[in-house]
Design a protein around this motif. Structure first.
Motif, PDB file in Angstrom:
ATOM      1  N   ARG A  20      83.720 -20.067  80.755  1.00 47.76           N
ATOM      2  CA  ARG A  20      84.928 -19.621  80.074  1.00 47.76           C
ATOM      3  C   ARG A  20      84.781 -18.179  79.626  1.00 47.76           C
ATOM      4  O   ARG A  20      83.769 -17.805  79.037  1.00 47.76           O
ATOM      5  CB  ARG A  20      85.212 -20.485  78.834  1.00 47.76           C
ATOM      6  CG  ARG A  20      85.342 -21.960  79.109  1.00 47.76           C
ATOM      7  CD  ARG A  20      86.741 -22.283  79.603  1.00 47.76           C
ATOM      8  NE  ARG A  20      86.883 -23.707  79.825  1.00 47.76           N
ATOM      9  CZ  ARG A  20      87.129 -24.248  81.006  1.00 47.76           C
ATOM     10  NH1 ARG A  20      87.269 -23.496  82.073  1.00 47.76           N
ATOM     11  NH2 ARG A  20      87.256 -25.538  81.146  1.00 47.76           N
ATOM     12  N   GLY A  21      85.801 -17.377  79.917  1.00 43.19           N
ATOM     13  CA  GLY A  21      85.874 -16.026  79.378  1.00 43.19           C
ATOM     14  C   GLY A  21      85.309 -14.950  80.287  1.00 43.19           C
ATOM     15  O   GLY A  21      84.842 -15.212  81.388  1.00 43.19           O
ATOM     16  N   HIS A  22      85.375 -13.733  79.782  1.00 44.30           N
ATOM     17  CA  HIS A  22      84.880 -12.552  80.482  1.00 44.30           C
ATOM     18  C   HIS A  22      83.713 -11.959  79.694  1.00 44.30           C
ATOM     19  O   HIS A  22      83.680 -12.028  78.467  1.00 44.30           O
ATOM     20  CB  HIS A  22      85.993 -11.509  80.623  1.00 44.30           C
ATOM     21  CG  HIS A  22      87.094 -11.943  81.524  1.00 44.30           C
ATOM     22  ND1 HIS A  22      86.978 -11.928  82.895  1.00 44.30           N
ATOM     23  CD2 HIS A  22      88.337 -12.424  81.257  1.00 44.30           C
ATOM     24  CE1 HIS A  22      88.100 -12.376  83.430  1.00 44.30           C
ATOM     25  NE2 HIS A  22      88.942 -12.680  82.459  1.00 44.30           N
ATOM     26  N   ALA A  23      82.796 -11.348  80.407  1.00 46.82           N
ATOM     27  CA  ALA A  23      81.583 -10.820  79.774  1.00 46.82           C
ATOM     28  C   ALA A  23      81.867  -9.657  78.833  1.00 46.82           C
ATOM     29  O   ALA A  23      81.236  -9.523  77.792  1.00 46.82           O
ATOM     30  CB  ALA A  23      80.578 -10.396  80.839  1.00 46.82           C
ATOM     31  N   GLY A  24      82.783  -8.777  79.198  1.00 49.30           N
ATOM     32  CA  GLY A  24      83.037  -7.601  78.379  1.00 49.30           C
ATOM     33  C   GLY A  24      81.993  -6.520  78.564  1.00 49.30           C
ATOM     34  O   GLY A  24      81.862  -5.617  77.739  1.00 49.30           O
ATOM     35  N   TYR A  25      81.256  -6.573  79.645  1.00 45.45           N
ATOM     36  CA  TYR A  25      80.220  -5.578  79.918  1.00 45.45           C
ATOM     37  C   TYR A  25      80.822  -4.277  80.425  1.00 45.45           C
ATOM     38  O   TYR A  25      80.311  -3.194  80.153  1.00 45.45           O
ATOM     39  CB  TYR A  25      79.228  -6.146  80.940  1.00 45.45           C
ATOM     40  CG  TYR A  25      78.061  -5.258  81.253  1.00 45.45           C
ATOM     41  CD1 TYR A  25      76.967  -5.186  80.385  1.00 45.45           C
ATOM     42  CD2 TYR A  25      78.023  -4.507  82.413  1.00 45.45           C
ATOM     43  CE1 TYR A  25      75.877  -4.377  80.669  1.00 45.45           C
ATOM     44  CE2 TYR A  25      76.929  -3.697  82.716  1.00 45.45           C
ATOM     45  CZ  TYR A  25      75.873  -3.638  81.836  1.00 45.45           C
ATOM     46  OH  TYR A  25      74.794  -2.839  82.120  1.00 45.45           O
ATOM     47  N   GLY A  26      81.913  -4.395  81.174  1.00 42.88           N
ATOM     48  CA  GLY A  26      82.566  -3.218  81.730  1.00 42.88           C
ATOM     49  C   GLY A  26      84.062  -3.433  81.801  1.00 42.88           C
ATOM     50  O   GLY A  26      84.577  -4.481  81.415  1.00 42.88           O
ATOM     51  N   GLU A  27      84.775  -2.431  82.290  1.00 44.54           N
ATOM     52  CA  GLU A  27      86.222  -2.534  82.442  1.00 44.54           C
ATOM     53  C   GLU A  27      86.567  -3.665  83.404  1.00 44.54           C
ATOM     54  O   GLU A  27      85.795  -3.973  84.325  1.00 44.54           O
ATOM     55  CB  GLU A  27      86.789  -1.213  82.988  1.00 44.54           C
ATOM     56  CG  GLU A  27      86.637  -0.039  82.048  1.00 44.54           C
ATOM     57  CD  GLU A  27      87.462  -0.188  80.792  1.00 44.54           C
ATOM     58  OE1 GLU A  27      88.603  -0.667  80.882  1.00 44.54           O
ATOM     59  OE2 GLU A  27      86.945   0.164  79.713  1.00 44.54           O
ATOM     60  N   TYR A  28      87.762  -4.257  83.206  1.00 43.38           N
ATOM     61  CA  TYR A  28      88.228  -5.307  84.094  1.00 43.38           C
ATOM     62  C   TYR A  28      88.204  -4.789  85.529  1.00 43.38           C
ATOM     63  O   TYR A  28      88.654  -3.686  85.807  1.00 43.38           O
ATOM     64  CB  TYR A  28      89.648  -5.741  83.715  1.00 43.38           C
ATOM     65  CG  TYR A  28      90.153  -6.892  84.543  1.00 43.38           C
ATOM     66  CD1 TYR A  28      89.777  -8.188  84.255  1.00 43.38           C
ATOM     67  CD2 TYR A  28      90.985  -6.669  85.633  1.00 43.38           C
ATOM     68  CE1 TYR A  28      90.228  -9.257  85.017  1.00 43.38           C
ATOM     69  CE2 TYR A  28      91.437  -7.722  86.403  1.00 43.38           C
ATOM     70  CZ  TYR A  28      91.062  -9.018  86.093  1.00 43.38           C
ATOM     71  OH  TYR A  28      91.495 -10.063  86.864  1.00 43.38           O
ATOM     72  N   GLY A  29      87.622  -5.565  86.426  1.00 43.95           N
ATOM     73  CA  GLY A  29      87.483  -5.157  87.820  1.00 43.95           C
ATOM     74  C   GLY A  29      86.211  -4.376  88.107  1.00 43.95           C
ATOM     75  O   GLY A  29      85.861  -4.152  89.259  1.00 43.95           O
ATOM     76  N   GLN A  30      85.518  -3.950  87.048  1.00 40.98           N
ATOM     77  CA  GLN A  30      84.284  -3.182  87.196  1.00 40.98           C
ATOM     78  C   GLN A  30      83.104  -3.841  86.486  1.00 40.98           C
ATOM     79  O   GLN A  30      82.016  -3.265  86.432  1.00 40.98           O
ATOM     80  CB  GLN A  30      84.470  -1.761  86.622  1.00 40.98           C
ATOM     81  CG  GLN A  30      85.604  -0.996  87.245  1.00 40.98           C
ATOM     82  CD  GLN A  30      85.360  -0.701  88.709  1.00 40.98           C
ATOM     83  OE1 GLN A  30      84.271  -0.291  89.105  1.00 40.98           O
ATOM     84  NE2 GLN A  30      86.377  -0.919  89.524  1.00 40.98           N
ATOM     85  N   ASP A  31      83.320  -5.018  85.946  1.00 40.34           N
ATOM     86  CA  ASP A  31      82.309  -5.711  85.140  1.00 40.34           C
ATOM     87  C   ASP A  31      81.316  -6.428  86.058  1.00 40.34           C
ATOM     88  O   ASP A  31      81.640  -7.448  86.658  1.00 40.34           O
ATOM     89  CB  ASP A  31      83.006  -6.705  84.203  1.00 40.34           C
ATOM     90  CG  ASP A  31      82.072  -7.269  83.149  1.00 40.34           C
ATOM     91  OD1 ASP A  31      80.901  -7.537  83.468  1.00 40.34           O
ATOM     92  OD2 ASP A  31      82.535  -7.457  82.015  1.00 40.34           O
ATOM     93  N   ILE A  32      80.097  -5.878  86.151  1.00 43.58           N
ATOM     94  CA  ILE A  32      79.120  -6.435  87.081  1.00 43.58           C
ATOM     95  C   ILE A  32      78.628  -7.821  86.662  1.00 43.58           C
ATOM     96  O   ILE A  32      78.250  -8.622  87.518  1.00 43.58           O
ATOM     97  CB  ILE A  32      77.927  -5.484  87.301  1.00 43.58           C
ATOM     98  CG1 ILE A  32      77.171  -5.217  86.001  1.00 43.58           C
ATOM     99  CG2 ILE A  32      78.394  -4.193  87.952  1.00 43.58           C
ATOM    100  CD1 ILE A  32      75.883  -4.417  86.170  1.00 43.58           C
TER     101      ILE A  32
END
Length: 109
Positions: A20-32
């Protein structure tokens, strides 16, 4: 943060996973980190479907960053290996990038 829940039966065998969710490591579409987790999850599901006869249910919601996969019956040794491999990949990502981007919890079902 990606919240991974690994479901185990009473014998400690993995029988499902939810992300569940997004990592928040990078911009959407660029999050490795999101990309790596997505590849692990989708490849795992595709591999179970292609290489085994095991039944399962699964859902994906890319916008929310949600992935759900649960075996519905007997789990073959091939599927167990595929599931263990995916969980190993998730653990490796958490160890490499930190628990602020991905957390893994286990739940008995």
């Amino acid at each position: 943060m990606i919240k991974a829940t690994v479901f185990q039966d009473s014998e400690g065998q993995i029988c499902g996973v939810e992300l569940r969710g997004h990592a928040g490591y990078g911009e959407y579409g660029q999050d490795i980190i999101c990309s790596a987790v997505s590849v692990l999850a989708i490849n795992f599901a595709n591999s179970v479907e292609t290489f085994t006869e095991d039944g399962f249910t699964g859902e994906v919601d890319q916008e929310k960053g949600d992935f759900s996969f649960h075996f519905t019956d007997h789990i073959s040794s091939q599927s167990r290996l595929l599931m263990d491999s995916m969980v190993l990949g998730l653990k490796t990502i958490a160890e490499s990038y930190g628990n602020e981007y991905i957390s893994i919890q286990y739940r008995e079902v």
